[in-house]
Design a protein around this motif. Sequence first.
Motif, PDB file in Angstrom:
ATOM      1  N   UNK A  34      40.345  44.785  31.945  1.00 29.10           N
ATOM      2  CA  UNK A  34      39.293  44.946  32.749  1.00 29.10           C
ATOM      3  C   UNK A  34      39.938  44.730  34.075  1.00 29.10           C
ATOM      4  N   UNK A  35      39.607  46.240  34.855  1.00 30.33           N
ATOM      5  CA  UNK A  35      39.542  45.511  35.949  1.00 30.33           C
ATOM      6  C   UNK A  35      38.702  46.019  37.149  1.00 30.33           C
ATOM      7  N   UNK A  36      38.233  45.522  38.370  1.00 27.01           N
ATOM      8  CA  UNK A  36      37.963  45.445  39.495  1.00 27.01           C
ATOM      9  C   UNK A  36      38.234  47.438  39.614  1.00 27.01           C
ATOM     10  N   UNK A  37      37.421  47.766  40.213  1.00 24.23           N
ATOM     11  CA  UNK A  37      37.165  49.311  41.343  1.00 24.23           C
ATOM     12  C   UNK A  37      37.275  48.677  42.426  1.00 24.23           C
ATOM     13  N   UNK A  38      37.425  48.137  43.648  1.00 19.50           N
ATOM     14  CA  UNK A  38      36.797  48.308  45.307  1.00 19.50           C
ATOM     15  C   UNK A  38      36.420  48.597  45.551  1.00 19.50           C
ATOM     16  N   UNK A  39      36.296  49.844  45.035  1.00 21.93           N
ATOM     17  CA  UNK A  39      35.983  51.140  45.943  1.00 21.93           C
ATOM     18  C   UNK A  39      34.923  51.764  45.171  1.00 21.93           C
ATOM     19  N   UNK A  40      35.048  51.950  43.666  1.00 21.73           N
ATOM     20  CA  UNK A  40      33.587  51.836  43.249  1.00 21.73           C
ATOM     21  C   UNK A  40      33.015  51.110  43.102  1.00 21.73           C
ATOM     22  N   UNK A  41      32.806  49.596  43.475  1.00 18.42           N
ATOM     23  CA  UNK A  41      32.065  48.397  42.908  1.00 18.42           C
ATOM     24  C   UNK A  41      31.249  48.255  41.906  1.00 18.42           C
ATOM     25  N   UNK A  42      33.107  48.230  40.739  1.00 17.35           N
ATOM     26  CA  UNK A  42      32.366  48.751  39.617  1.00 17.35           C
ATOM     27  C   UNK A  42      33.574  47.736  38.611  1.00 17.35           C
ATOM     28  N   UNK A  43      33.105  47.511  37.454  1.00 19.44           N
ATOM     29  CA  UNK A  43      34.601  46.900  36.441  1.00 19.44           C
ATOM     30  C   UNK A  43      34.643  47.938  35.055  1.00 19.44           C
ATOM     31  N   UNK A  44      35.825  48.440  35.207  1.00 14.46           N
ATOM     32  CA  UNK A  44      36.509  49.398  34.488  1.00 14.46           C
ATOM     33  C   UNK A  44      37.647  49.049  33.695  1.00 14.46           C
ATOM     34  N   UNK A  45      37.652  50.142  32.250  1.00 10.47           N
ATOM     35  CA  UNK A  45      38.420  50.057  31.301  1.00 10.47           C
ATOM     36  C   UNK A  45      39.894  50.655  31.867  1.00 10.47           C
ATOM     37  N   UNK A  46      41.365  50.270  31.756  1.00  9.74           N
ATOM     38  CA  UNK A  46      42.804  50.858  31.891  1.00  9.74           C
ATOM     39  C   UNK A  46      42.949  51.532  30.455  1.00  9.74           C
ATOM     40  N   UNK A  47      42.979  53.063  30.696  1.00  6.65           N
ATOM     41  CA  UNK A  47      43.348  53.694  29.135  1.00  6.65           C
ATOM     42  C   UNK A  47      44.330  53.852  29.458  1.00  6.65           C
ATOM     43  N   UNK A  48      45.273  54.327  31.269  1.00 12.08           N
ATOM     44  CA  UNK A  48      46.587  55.009  30.605  1.00 12.08           C
ATOM     45  C   UNK A  48      46.552  54.851  32.656  1.00 12.08           C
ATOM     46  N   UNK A  49      48.511  53.792  32.182  1.00  9.46           N
ATOM     47  CA  UNK A  49      48.939  54.387  34.194  1.00  9.46           C
ATOM     48  C   UNK A  49      49.800  54.939  34.352  1.00  9.46           C
ATOM     49  N   UNK A  50      49.717  55.962  35.594  1.00 10.11           N
ATOM     50  CA  UNK A  50      50.007  56.727  36.279  1.00 10.11           C
ATOM     51  C   UNK A  50      51.383  56.642  36.974  1.00 10.11           C
ATOM     52  N   UNK A  51      52.908  56.810  36.746  1.00  8.09           N
ATOM     53  CA  UNK A  51      53.842  56.631  37.296  1.00  8.09           C
ATOM     54  C   UNK A  51      54.187  57.750  38.580  1.00  8.09           C
ATOM     55  N   UNK A  52      54.766  57.118  39.534  1.00 10.23           N
ATOM     56  CA  UNK A  52      54.861  58.346  40.541  1.00 10.23           C
ATOM     57  C   UNK A  52      56.272  58.247  41.303  1.00 10.23           C
ATOM     58  N   UNK A  53      56.802  59.567  41.939  1.00 10.31           N
ATOM     59  CA  UNK A  53      58.272  59.287  41.923  1.00 10.31           C
ATOM     60  C   UNK A  53      57.859  59.380  43.373  1.00 10.31           C
ATOM     61  N   UNK A  54      59.372  58.561  43.685  1.00 12.21           N
ATOM     62  CA  UNK A  54      59.350  58.068  45.478  1.00 12.21           C
ATOM     63  C   UNK A  54      60.749  57.692  45.595  1.00 12.21           C
ATOM     64  N   UNK A  55      61.526  58.241  46.561  1.00 14.81           N
ATOM     65  CA  UNK A  55      63.109  58.113  46.506  1.00 14.81           C
ATOM     66  C   UNK A  55      63.999  57.704  45.560  1.00 14.81           C
ATOM     67  N   UNK A  56      63.558  58.125  44.459  1.00 12.51           N
ATOM     68  CA  UNK A  56      64.203  57.929  43.170  1.00 12.51           C
ATOM     69  C   UNK A  56      63.803  56.859  42.218  1.00 12.51           C
ATOM     70  N   UNK A  57      63.017  55.716  42.833  1.00 12.47           N
ATOM     71  CA  UNK A  57      62.343  55.315  42.168  1.00 12.47           C
ATOM     72  C   UNK A  57      61.242  55.669  41.402  1.00 12.47           C
ATOM     73  N   UNK A  58      60.300  54.566  40.068  1.00 12.36           N
ATOM     74  CA  UNK A  58      58.968  54.852  39.724  1.00 12.36           C
ATOM     75  C   UNK A  58      58.311  54.188  40.609  1.00 12.36           C
ATOM     76  N   UNK A  59      57.040  54.342  40.920  1.00 11.35           N
ATOM     77  CA  UNK A  59      56.151  53.423  41.432  1.00 11.35           C
ATOM     78  C   UNK A  59      54.290  53.433  40.434  1.00 11.35           C
ATOM     79  N   UNK A  60      54.031  52.707  40.306  1.00 10.39           N
ATOM     80  CA  UNK A  60      52.265  52.847  39.611  1.00 10.39           C
ATOM     81  C   UNK A  60      51.250  52.928  41.024  1.00 10.39           C
ATOM     82  N   UNK A  61      51.156  53.756  40.914  1.00  9.43           N
ATOM     83  CA  UNK A  61      50.282  54.585  42.070  1.00  9.43           C
ATOM     84  C   UNK A  61      48.629  54.777  41.392  1.00  9.43           C
ATOM     85  N   UNK A  62      48.045  54.796  40.211  1.00  9.40           N
ATOM     86  CA  UNK A  62      46.784  55.178  40.170  1.00  9.40           C
ATOM     87  C   UNK A  62      47.204  54.412  38.579  1.00  9.40           C
ATOM     88  N   UNK A  63      45.267  54.204  37.748  1.00  9.98           N
ATOM     89  CA  UNK A  63      45.542  53.717  36.991  1.00  9.98           C
ATOM     90  C   UNK A  63      43.857  55.250  35.864  1.00  9.98           C
TER      91      UNK A  63
END
Length: 419
Positions: A98-127
């Motif tokens: 479970x995570x707290x979505x501050x923007x939506x002011x609610x609790x949700x569950x993470x089903x997947x995680x998105x990695x995004x490239x920047x400068x040859x590295x990968x960062x967690x940018x979204x759930x």
Amino acid sequence: MALIGEAFVADILGKVVLDPRGEEIGRVRDIAVEAGSRFPRAVGLFLEKKKVFRFLPWEELSIFNKRIISSRKMEGEVPEGGPSKDHLLIVRDILDKQIVDINGAKVVRVHDVKLTEEGGAAYVTDVDVGMRGILRRLGVERRGDAFFEAIRNPLRPQLISWAYIQPLEPKLDRLILSVSREAISDLHPADIAQIMSDLAPEERQEFFEKLDTETAAEALHELEPEVQADIIAEMDKEQAADIIEQMPPDEAADVIADLPTEKAQELLQLMEKEEAEDIHELLHHEDDTAGGLMTNEYLSYPPDITVGEALSRFKKEAHEIEHVYYMYVLEEEKLLGVVGLRELLTEEPGRKLSEVMHTKLKTAQAGTGQQTVAELISKYNLLALPVVDEENRLLGVVTVDDVVDLLLPPASRRKRRKM
């Protein structure tokens, strides 16, 4: 290392990692990320082959995308070892939590995680918290897309940016993604209460105890009475007393009244004497009466001071009162009249309050029923109703927000907490 744009973790898990000769090193079981940064950076892969685990550092990858993952190292050059407690892992520590979505002011569950490239590295940018993430985890995203398109209800992405989720910390056995006090304090108290209502009791307690005192006091009033009592009963008594002390007396009295007598007395003894006395005074009244509804926080001035003097005092004192609609004119504690904000701002500064106050007042006794109080406020379009004793001494005021539910049609009323 070649990362093509972005990738979802569900598309990476179980994927074969190849060495420079095209031989299998192992399959991806988890992805380690760097804790504490705004967007967690991937630092390596945990691989498994024939029940042997290896850790492949991110800098040793030559290709990483949903179609192919390859290493610069041969299998024997990749050290054995499974995830340690010091690693922050996407599968172990984020997925299905479970995570707290501050923007939506609610609790949700993470089903997947998105990695995004920047400068040859990968960062967690979204759930991903939507159905698409579930289908992707099951390996049927395309078929699911086709089905929902066929019934003319296409799946929309439900991604939450990591910008609305504060940095994680390692060694989490349960995860409500750690949100900063600053982010939470920007939310409306009702939104904080809604977040808390979606959490399990132990998570709710942990979440609440991390709030700053002022935010906690505002949010506590928005919770159901039984939840308020459970939270306060489990808290450190000093912290609980500080929070209740921050609340308006009528709201604090509602909380105290729902606690076991021993606990209530303990908290009152820890509070500042003046605040404790205000609350104790309110506890003597029945819940469904004017005395039970009123607050004993109000502004009162003597009749012989000028409008200018009253305005000067008002500017210094009003911030300490939750709702200020009128100034009450008292002499020897007896109610003589009332001055509205309009008069205070528009009358000549040299005029005395006795010259501008309204004297035809509607009042209630402490034992007046709540329905009668609501009807008086409604009938005479009042923002607050004074509560007096038999000798016309002012005891407190009932503000319109305290009876708003009683003024609404039954179908429109929200569930009452404590009246």
